[in-house]
Design a protein around this motif. Structure first.
Motif, PDB file in Angstrom:
ATOM      1  N   TYR A 249       0.845  -1.190   0.000  1.00 56.81           N
ATOM      2  CA  TYR A 249       0.000   0.000   0.000  1.00 56.81           C
ATOM      3  C   TYR A 249       0.881   1.241   0.000  1.00 56.81           C
ATOM      4  O   TYR A 249       1.414   1.651   1.022  1.00 56.81           O
ATOM      5  N   GLY A 250       1.068   1.797  -1.197  1.00 55.25           N
ATOM      6  CA  GLY A 250       1.970   2.927  -1.364  1.00 55.25           C
ATOM      7  C   GLY A 250       3.384   2.508  -1.690  1.00 55.25           C
ATOM      8  O   GLY A 250       4.302   3.338  -1.634  1.00 55.25           O
TER       9      GLY A 250
ATOM     10  N   ARG B 154       5.487   5.162  -0.015  1.00 56.40           N
ATOM     11  CA  ARG B 154       4.968   6.533   0.028  1.00 56.40           C
ATOM     12  C   ARG B 154       3.497   6.430   0.429  1.00 56.40           C
ATOM     13  O   ARG B 154       2.639   6.160  -0.419  1.00 56.40           O
ATOM     14  N   ARG B 155       3.229   6.591   1.709  1.00 59.03           N
ATOM     15  CA  ARG B 155       1.863   6.450   2.217  1.00 59.03           C
ATOM     16  C   ARG B 155       1.584   7.646   3.134  1.00 59.03           C
ATOM     17  O   ARG B 155       1.643   7.564   4.363  1.00 59.03           O
TER      18      ARG B 155
ATOM     19  N   GLU C  11      -3.845   5.673  -0.207  1.00 58.98           N
ATOM     20  CA  GLU C  11      -2.978   4.598   0.283  1.00 58.98           C
ATOM     21  C   GLU C  11      -3.133   4.417   1.791  1.00 58.98           C
ATOM     22  O   GLU C  11      -3.104   3.288   2.300  1.00 58.98           O
ATOM     23  N   ASP C  12      -3.296   5.522   2.509  1.00 61.73           N
ATOM     24  CA  ASP C  12      -3.537   5.457   3.946  1.00 61.73           C
ATOM     25  C   ASP C  12      -4.859   4.738   4.216  1.00 61.73           C
ATOM     26  O   ASP C  12      -4.952   3.881   5.108  1.00 61.73           O
ATOM     27  N   ARG C  13      -5.878   5.087   3.447  1.00 58.94           N
ATOM     28  CA  ARG C  13      -7.174   4.413   3.611  1.00 58.94           C
ATOM     29  C   ARG C  13      -7.053   2.920   3.364  1.00 58.94           C
ATOM     30  O   ARG C  13      -7.617   2.096   4.097  1.00 58.94           O
ATOM     31  N   GLN C  14      -6.316   2.534   2.338  1.00 54.71           N
ATOM     32  CA  GLN C  14      -6.186   1.117   1.990  1.00 54.71           C
ATOM     33  C   GLN C  14      -5.535   0.322   3.117  1.00 54.71           C
ATOM     34  O   GLN C  14      -5.986  -0.782   3.456  1.00 54.71           O
TER      35      GLN C  14
ATOM     36  N   GLN D 250       6.844   8.739   5.459  1.00 59.19           N
ATOM     37  CA  GLN D 250       7.439   9.871   4.773  1.00 59.19           C
ATOM     38  C   GLN D 250       7.206   9.719   3.256  1.00 59.19           C
ATOM     39  O   GLN D 250       6.841   8.644   2.785  1.00 59.19           O
ATOM     40  N   PRO D 251       7.441  10.785   2.470  1.00 57.05           N
ATOM     41  CA  PRO D 251       7.279  10.657   1.014  1.00 57.05           C
ATOM     42  C   PRO D 251       8.163   9.573   0.405  1.00 57.05           C
ATOM     43  O   PRO D 251       7.777   8.936  -0.574  1.00 57.05           O
ATOM     44  N   THR D 252       9.346   9.375   0.977  1.00 56.86           N
ATOM     45  CA  THR D 252      10.226   8.278   0.550  1.00 56.86           C
ATOM     46  C   THR D 252      10.576   7.472   1.801  1.00 56.86           C
ATOM     47  O   THR D 252      11.726   7.447   2.229  1.00 56.86           O
ATOM     48  N   GLY D 253       9.565   6.842   2.374  1.00 55.10           N
ATOM     49  CA  GLY D 253       9.739   6.106   3.615  1.00 55.10           C
ATOM     50  C   GLY D 253      10.083   4.648   3.398  1.00 55.10           C
ATOM     51  O   GLY D 253      10.092   4.144   2.266  1.00 55.10           O
ATOM     52  N   GLY D 254      10.377   3.954   4.515  1.00 55.45           N
ATOM     53  CA  GLY D 254      10.700   2.535   4.464  1.00 55.45           C
ATOM     54  C   GLY D 254       9.545   1.668   4.924  1.00 55.45           C
ATOM     55  O   GLY D 254       8.458   2.158   5.250  1.00 55.45           O
TER      56      GLY D 254
END
Length: 419
Positions: free
Chosen positions: A27-28, A36-37, A43-46, A93-97
């Motif tokens: 998701y993201g 990226r969520r 994506e957060d909703r999913q 984060q926009p480019t998170g792990g």
């Protein structure tokens, strides 16, 4: 299982935890293997929907409050008791792990699964919480909704926050369908435990598996606007320029210099920068950037702020530009509950895991929850201390051991707290 053993022989299913981590990473998911969520996006909703389905399948009741904070509840023997809780966040984060935040939510889920599969019933209800907008990368500042829960922010001010595109927080919360009726902050809890990756290099460097987190260092965030004058790059002499970007460059260096002067614990970061009008042949007329300063000692954070303001004002004067500094977040240093910290330490010792006490550099929802309930955190190592990066990586065995400590600490709290 006999209730007399009080669950001391329970263990989480590490394979199932890892499968959950990999499944939710879709998701993201990004091409580089990160996530990226952002808060309140589709994506957060999913991933929220996935969490609700999974917890419901374990027999839990799932609810959410007026800030979209999610609560998955497993009943106890005495449901009049406030729950023992665990949690963290699902946004990135926009480019998170794959592990920042969500390890605490899914580690809590693995605890619920262990209790469900064993048939063991705790005295208190046990809950896993997903806090909305921990990262603060889309809507600033971070930890806003655990902050509302703890009375730091008002519901109204958070609902009216806007992202850089001008989109309102409350409208997006309605769009994803996760604004609940229960007023945020009215959900009682007995204690709170948060499992998290360290986001630093100490545990890995010392070959330790468990970080017994005693507190969180203080932090302050600022938004800085530097206003000069747009001018033609070819015809404006250097002495007559009011170059906002040149002034900002000096200010950014000053942030680093002040942090280094208060080392080794202090840190200072400029993480967001906008140059206007951002044209190759125009002298920049306005620059916007953020400042993040931190130290375990609040007095040091205050001293850093005072020094920074002095340096930035001097740079602005030397470059004939206007300066505006707005503090947008102040999070004083947090000291976690000694009893809860002791439960984490005992759990690590009983499992035979290598451990050390540690102070968190980053902020966490636990920092705000600690203002209203006994709280502690558990760290596990991440490769090279790297986080807020798509290459963020941890070992499956470390995730499992961290979740086992979480389970044991929760069971200790269940036998300790009476309200």
């Amino acid at each position: 299982m006999s209730q007399s053993v009080k669950g001391s022989n329970l263990r989480v299913d590490g394979n199932a935890l890892w499968v959950d981590l990999m499944e939710t990473a879709q998701y993201g998911g990004t091409p580089k293997g990160g996530i990226r969520r952002l808060t309140l996006t589709d994506e957060d909703r999913q991933v929220r929907d996935w969490f609700v389905r999974t917890c419901t399948d374990l027999g839990c009741e799932v609810s959410f409050d007026s800030m979209g904070n999610l609560f998955a509840r497993r009943p106890g023997l005495d449901n009049a008791l406030p729950p023992i809780t665990m949690g963290s966040h699902l946004d990135t984060q926009p480019t998170g792990g794959k592990f920042d935040g969500i390890l605490g939510v899914l580690g809590g889920l693995s605890v619920l699964r262990a209790l469900h599969n064993s048939g063991y019933t705790t005295r208190h209800p046990i809950e896993v919480i997903n806090w909305t907008n921990e990262e603060g990368s889309r809507f600033s500042p971070p930890m806003m909704c655990s902050g509302v829960f703890a009375g730091i922010f008002t519901e109204a001010e958070v609902l009216d926050k806007r992202d850089r595109a001008g989109i309102r927080f409350g409208d997006e919360l309605d769009t994803i369908g996760y604004r609940g009726k229960e007023p945020c902050g009215q959900h009682p809890i007995s204690a709170y435990f948060e499992l998290h990756i360290e986001q630093g290099p100490i545990l890995e460097a010392e070959d330790k598996t468990i970080g017994i987190v005693t507190g969180i260092q203080g932090a302050r965030w600022y938004e800085v606007t530097v206003r000069g004058k747009d001018a033609h790059a070819g015809s404006t002499p250097m002495p007559l320029r009011h170059d906002a970007l040149v002034a900002s460059a000096g200010m950014i260096m000053a942030v680093s210099e002040v942090a280094k002067a208060h080392g080794p614990s202090a840190v200072g970061t400029v993480g967001l920068l906008e140059n206007r009008p951002n044209s190759s042949n125009v002298v920049p007329g306005e620059v916007f950037f953020t400042i993040d300063i931190r130290d375990p000692d609040d007095a040091v954070v205050l001293q850093m702020e005072q020094e920074l303001r002095g340096k930035l004002e001097k740079i602005a004067q030397e470059n004939s530009v206007e300066l505006e500094i707005v503090q947008i977040w102040d999070a004083p240093a947090v000291h976690f509950d000694k009893a809860c910290v002791g439960m984490v330490e005992e759990a690590a010792t009983e499992h035979g895991y290598s451990a050390r006490r540690i102070v968190s550099g980053p902020g966490h929802d636990a920092g705000y929850v600690a203002k209203v309930a006994p709280t502690a955190m558990i760290f596990v190592p991440c490769k090279d201390g790297l986080s807020h990066n798509e290459e963020e990586s941890i070992l499956q065995q470390d995730a499992e051991m961290g979740a086992n400590v979480l389970l044991a600490a929760v069971l200790k709290a269940d036998q300790t707290f009476d309200q």
